[in-house]
Write a protein that holds these residues in place. Structure first.
Motif, mmCIF file in Angstrom:
data_model
loop_
_atom_site.group_PDB
_atom_site.id
_atom_site.type_symbol
_atom_site.label_atom_id
_atom_site.label_comp_id
_atom_site.label_asym_id
_atom_site.label_seq_id
_atom_site.Cartn_x
_atom_site.Cartn_y
_atom_site.Cartn_z
ATOM 1 N N LEU A 150 0.798 -1.221 0.000
ATOM 2 C CA LEU A 150 0.000 0.000 0.000
ATOM 3 C C LEU A 150 0.837 1.280 0.000
ATOM 4 O O LEU A 150 0.394 2.312 -0.519
ATOM 5 C CB LEU A 150 -0.944 0.003 1.213
ATOM 6 N N LEU A 153 1.436 2.817 -3.421
ATOM 7 C CA LEU A 153 0.163 3.101 -4.085
ATOM 8 C C LEU A 153 -0.475 4.365 -3.533
ATOM 9 O O LEU A 153 -1.056 5.166 -4.295
ATOM 10 C CB LEU A 153 -0.784 1.910 -3.929
ATOM 11 N N GLN A 156 1.424 7.317 -5.003
ATOM 12 C CA GLN A 156 1.079 7.527 -6.408
ATOM 13 C C GLN A 156 -0.312 8.120 -6.568
ATOM 14 O O GLN A 156 -0.595 8.797 -7.556
ATOM 15 C CB GLN A 156 1.168 6.203 -7.164
ATOM 16 N N ALA A 157 -1.201 7.877 -5.580
ATOM 17 C CA ALA A 157 -2.569 8.402 -5.646
ATOM 18 C C ALA A 157 -2.656 9.852 -5.189
ATOM 19 O O ALA A 157 -3.754 10.430 -5.184
ATOM 20 C CB ALA A 157 -3.490 7.535 -4.794
ATOM 21 N N TRP A 215 -12.765 -0.578 -10.999
ATOM 22 C CA TRP A 215 -11.806 0.525 -11.103
ATOM 23 C C TRP A 215 -12.226 1.501 -12.198
ATOM 24 O O TRP A 215 -12.196 2.715 -12.007
ATOM 25 C CB TRP A 215 -10.420 -0.041 -11.385
ATOM 26 N N ALA A 239 -6.005 2.694 -6.469
ATOM 27 C CA ALA A 239 -5.111 1.983 -7.388
ATOM 28 C C ALA A 239 -5.763 0.684 -7.836
ATOM 29 O O ALA A 239 -6.622 0.124 -7.139
ATOM 30 C CB ALA A 239 -3.771 1.684 -6.734
ATOM 31 N N TYR A 240 -5.319 0.216 -9.009
ATOM 32 C CA TYR A 240 -5.674 -1.129 -9.460
ATOM 33 C C TYR A 240 -4.435 -1.775 -10.059
ATOM 34 O O TYR A 240 -3.768 -1.180 -10.915
ATOM 35 C CB TYR A 240 -6.806 -1.105 -10.503
ATOM 36 N N LEU A 241 -4.128 -2.974 -9.589
ATOM 37 C CA LEU A 241 -2.976 -3.728 -10.065
ATOM 38 C C LEU A 241 -3.488 -4.895 -10.901
ATOM 39 O O LEU A 241 -3.920 -5.927 -10.348
ATOM 40 C CB LEU A 241 -2.151 -4.249 -8.889
ATOM 41 N N VAL A 248 -7.600 -1.159 -4.814
ATOM 42 C CA VAL A 248 -7.421 -0.420 -3.561
ATOM 43 C C VAL A 248 -8.293 0.821 -3.607
ATOM 44 O O VAL A 248 -8.247 1.577 -4.594
ATOM 45 C CB VAL A 248 -5.944 -0.022 -3.349
#
Length: 482
Positions: A150, A153, A156-157, A215, A239-241, A248
């Motif tokens: 996390l 992420l 980055q958000a 997402w 986020a999306y992985l 997330v």
């Protein structure tokens, strides 16, 4: 040209759906499964291992198969106890038992690699290993691994100075082989950031592409927050992985769900409680209209023809085990297809797709909507019809079954639910247009699906009330009129 249907003829055709056969009901009765295990598993029969409890977690139709899942609690004479999960298959009377059906072998009961076959129930069982369909799950429930995931992420958000001190993951929903939701309580190192990072953070993993769909929908809506922010709160997409299928998102405050309020108000029947429920239904309708009018666009789409095809496929799969169900469903499905063809759909909007009272969170007089993994461009009647159908199911299931018979208060509840559903629809129509006839079609289709789920998930106590609700809908909605 439309057909005039005999109301009683269509309803009588549904009679075969009224009773789940004994071969299908028995595996969902823990006492039956426990008794069979004690008979056919040598360690349990001898008392070398004691079966303390057996819980029937799941029996579900998947394709032509019936998949089962049980949780056992085992105990040994030395005081050691163990909980284990058994998964496997149920073979219906139309199915041939494979020659390779396992027998109890040298592996100890409860250990990975153990398997057995219970001939009286036609059950093939084995100890469940790791959930291969959700490979990211171990990472999400480990505090150190979750923090490592996390931290970047969040930065980055936009939470560029966020530093995680520690986190505490808690699994709040888990459907093995399908999806898991983990709420992660966060503790941050104090910084001078203007905006506090989210606490908690919600992390989801899905089998398939539902996380990606969520997402996409959440991001599209978040970018148009000025259109709905006055009426509802949504989770911030963080986020999306895609490689790990991890989504997330931020939190949505919750004191209770609209489903919980509805169940409590309908069960009590108190005028004050019901008035509060009507108020929240009106606010929910206003918020749903705001999302529909937001102008967001999604790649996926859904329509009633596709929904009816899915219902037909469910019936056909059930008919592989219970052949009479195919003919029993055909008059109603033919009616719905004809009415759908003769009633134009409204223009598509960004629909939630799985909208129901459980997805509406109540907090301090405000609303929040969650779970956008099914989102699609669709006519607004989809969301309204599905919501109304779920509200009816909640209302009728608050009474349940008493000694094998439907609760005598069911007729009163059905009338009350008519009133609540109409209140919700009328409130929506004050803010956005929708065809009442299309809402009734989607609602009836969803009530059929809900009744079928009592079969495909073998919900013994739910079948009779759900069938009663569907019959009431057919008699009161006008769909059977010429």
């Amino acid at each position: 040209m439309t057909t005039t249907y005999s109301a009683e003829g269509v309803i009588e055709s549904l009679d075969p759906f009224a009773t789940i056969p004994a071969w299908l009901a028995a595996p969902m009765q823990p006492a039956c499964v426990a008794g069979s295990l004690r008979t056919h598993v040598a360690e349990l029969a001898s008392g070398e291992v004691v079966l303390q409890a057996c819980t029937a977690d799941r029996l579900r139709a998947k394709g032509a198969e019936w998949l089962v899942r049980y949780t056992l609690r085992l105990a040994w004479p030395d005081g050691r106890e163990q909980e284990c999960v058994l998964v496997g298959r149920l073979f219906g009377p139309q199915a041939s038992i494979p020659a390779s059906a396992p027998n109890v072998g040298s592996v100890a009961v409860g250990d990975v690699g153990w398997s057995c076959f219970l001939p009286d129930l036609r059950l093939e069982l084995r100890t469940q290993a790791l959930d291969d369909a959700l490979p990211a799950l171990p990472k999400l429930v480990d505090p150190s691994a979750a923090a490592e995931l996390l931290q970047p992420l969040l930065r980055q958000a936009g939470y560029s100075d966020a530093t995680i001190a520690e986190c505490e993951p808690v699994v709040v929903r888990y459907k093995p082989g399908s999806r898991c939701t983990v709420v992660v309580r966060m503790s941050y190192v104090d910084t001078t950031v203007v905006e506090r990072p989210p606490d908690p953070v919600v992390v989801k993993t899905h089998q398939g592409d539902k996380g990606e769909s969520a997402w996409e929908a959440m991001t599209a809506l978040w970018n148009r927050s000025e259109t709905w922010g006055h009426a509802v709160r949504l989770a911030e997409p963080i986020a999306y992985l895609p490689d790990e299928r991890i989504l997330v998102q931020g939190p949505v405050p919750e004191e209770r769900t609209l489903k919980e309020l509805a169940r409590e108000a309908i069960r009590s029947g108190e005028p004050e409680q019901l008035d509060r429920l009507r108020s929240e239904l009106g606010k929910t309708a206003r918020a749903l209209a705001a999302l529909h009018l937001s102008g967001a666009r999604y790649a996926r789409s859904a329509d009633l023809d596709g929904e009816l095809e899915e219902v037909t496929e469910v019936v056909q799969r059930l008919s592989l085990s219970v052949p009479e169900l195919d003919a029993a469903a055909e008059p109603l499905l033919r009616l719905l297809r004809e009415r759908a063809a003769g009633t134009p759909a409204d223009p598509v909007v960004p629909a939630h797709h799985d909208f129901r009272p459980a997805q509406v969170l109540l907090h301090g007089g405000e609303l929040g909507f969650i779970d956008f993994d099914g989102s699609a461009m669709a006519e607004p009647a989809l969301d309204l019809g599905r919501f109304r159908a779920k509200l009816r199911d909640i209302g009728i299931s608050t009474l349940g079954v008493i000694e094998g018979s439907v609760d005598p208060r069911v007729p009163h509840n059905l009338a009350l639910l008519d009133d609540l559903c109409d209140h919700f629809l009328n409130a929506y129509q004050e803010h956005a247009p929708v065809s009442t006839d299309r809402v009734l079609l989607w609602e009836t289709c969803d009530l059929v699906t809900t009744m079928l789920h009592a079969w495909t998930k073998v919900r013994l106590a739910r079948l009779e009330p759900r069938l009663a609700t569907l019959v009431h809908q057919l008699r009161s909605s006008g769909l059977l009129a010429g």
